[in-house]
Design a protein around this motif. Structure first.
Motif, PDB file in Angstrom:
ATOM      1  N   GLY A 189       4.851 108.361-111.761  1.00 51.33           N
ATOM      2  CA  GLY A 189       4.016 109.165-112.663  1.00 51.33           C
ATOM      3  C   GLY A 189       3.535 110.437-112.007  1.00 51.33           C
ATOM      4  O   GLY A 189       3.548 111.515-112.618  1.00 51.33           O
ATOM      5  N   ALA A 190       3.145 110.349-110.733  1.00 48.30           N
ATOM      6  CA  ALA A 190       2.657 111.524-110.006  1.00 48.30           C
ATOM      7  C   ALA A 190       3.766 112.549-109.826  1.00 48.30           C
ATOM      8  O   ALA A 190       3.528 113.763-109.919  1.00 48.30           O
ATOM      9  CB  ALA A 190       2.096 111.107-108.656  1.00 48.30           C
ATOM     10  N   SER A 191       4.991 112.077-109.579  1.00 49.14           N
ATOM     11  CA  SER A 191       6.113 113.002-109.382  1.00 49.14           C
ATOM     12  C   SER A 191       6.442 113.770-110.650  1.00 49.14           C
ATOM     13  O   SER A 191       6.989 114.873-110.604  1.00 49.14           O
ATOM     14  CB  SER A 191       7.350 112.232-108.914  1.00 49.14           C
ATOM     15  OG  SER A 191       7.857 111.393-109.937  1.00 49.14           O
ATOM     16  N   MET A 192       6.071 113.187-111.800  1.00 53.09           N
ATOM     17  CA  MET A 192       6.325 113.825-113.091  1.00 53.09           C
ATOM     18  C   MET A 192       5.122 114.619-113.584  1.00 53.09           C
ATOM     19  O   MET A 192       5.163 115.228-114.646  1.00 53.09           O
ATOM     20  CB  MET A 192       6.705 112.762-114.120  1.00 53.09           C
ATOM     21  CG  MET A 192       7.977 111.998-113.790  1.00 53.09           C
ATOM     22  SD  MET A 192       8.261 110.578-114.886  1.00 53.09           S
ATOM     23  CE  MET A 192       8.410 111.424-116.469  1.00 53.09           C
ATOM     24  N   GLY A 193       4.030 114.576-112.804  1.00 55.94           N
ATOM     25  CA  GLY A 193       2.818 115.292-113.193  1.00 55.94           C
ATOM     26  C   GLY A 193       1.960 114.548-114.195  1.00 55.94           C
ATOM     27  O   GLY A 193       0.988 115.094-114.720  1.00 55.94           O
TER      28      GLY A 193
END
Length: 302
Positions: free
Chosen positions: A27-31
């Motif tokens: 999720g963090a990598s996708m913002g």
């Protein structure tokens, strides 16, 4: 949410921990920080309430996750994690820090007055349950009952039983209920509540004996204790201890030993009680719950 609401019904609780970290990273990598940080909250709830992860190590992780949630202005997640952090340091026995003043610059009462005004029903319910958890593990059943009454009177809706926190709530509510059913044989509502919790846990055990068998055995032990069936109660206490140990729930292994010790005290078996208090102390020391280690030492000395 599949890891927090579906995965845990079939697979060991411990197996879901890495899944939440993976979900956060994705999720963090996708913002998508709202979703990503939500998995931080689920990870902590699972590790603290259901898995019995080492508290000292978990406290460091919670502190990192909490600062991250505050940084990204995720109010709901940061508030929930603050409750978890406060619960953790109370179990560790850290009296020099208050989570609410450290991270939100206010007292615990001020923090929850604000949540009440904002109609934060779910968070307030988790807050009450956190107090029930701490009181019950300390053996302060009157305080646990007080917080149970507050929770059910003011925040009867909000905690989702599909999550680990709701599962543990059901289990501890059952233990609390059978304690008072035993203490007051005329108090039928407590007995009914205990049997209701036991019925739920029994159904969940059909899905996962790994996650729920030790909980069911302990509820059944307390149930038979309340009925005065000494033989069946002892059998279930022993089964709960064995299942918790086999399935690596060290915190609930300690709780089962503590309850077994109280059972032996009731029947006048001091040496058996001392053995189980000592075993509970050993489990709580492994868990990192130094406040509970002190409680067990006091029980042994008295």
């Amino acid at each position: 949410n599949v890891h927090g609401t579906i995965f845990i019904w079939k697979e060991p609780f411990q197996a879901a921990l890495d899944k939440h970290i993976e979900a956060y990273e994705k999720g963090a990598s996708m913002g998508a920080m709202n979703s990503a940080l939500h998995h931080h909250g689920q990870y902590i709830g699972l590790a603290l309430w259901a898995c019995g992860e080492n508290l000292s190590e978990l406290e460091e992780t919670i502190r990192i996750f909490l600062r991250r949630a505050i940084q990204y202005k995720q109010q709901a997640t940061s508030s929930t994690i603050t409750v978890f952090h406060s619960q953790t340091i109370k179990l560790i026995g850290s009296n020099n820090e208050d989570s609410y003043s450290t991270f939100f610059h206010c007292s615990e009462d001020e923090f929850f007055q604000r949540e009440k005004q904002n109609k934060g029903n779910t968070l307030c319910r988790i807050w009450c349950h956190s107090h029930i958890f701490i009181a019950l593990y300390h053996g302060d059943m009157d305080d646990a009952a007080k917080w149970y009454t507050i929770r059910e009177g003011k925040y009867s809706k909000g905690m989702n039983p599909r999550f680990a926190s709701g599962i543990v709530a059901e289990f501890l509510d059952g233990l609390l209920s059978f304690h008072f059913a035993r203490s007051d044989n005329t108090d039928q509502p407590w007995a009914d509540l205990g049997e209701s919790s036991m019925k739920h846990i029994k159904k969940w055990t059909e899905s996962s004996t790994w996650n729920f068998a030790n909980k069911l055995f302990l509820l059944e032990a307390e149930y038979y204790f309340s009925l005065g069936d000494e033989i069946k109660a002892l059998e279930k206490y022993q089964a709960s201890i064995a299942a918790a140990k086999d399935h690596r729930f060290v915190h609930e292994e300690g709780l089962a030993h503590d309850k077994t010790a109280s059972f032996h005290i009731h029947h006048g078996r001091k040496s058996d009680a001392l053995f189980h208090f000592a075993q509970a102390r050993k489990c709580y020391l492994s868990w990192g719950a130094h406040a509970l280690v002190e409680v067990m030492e006091n029980k042994m000395s008295n």
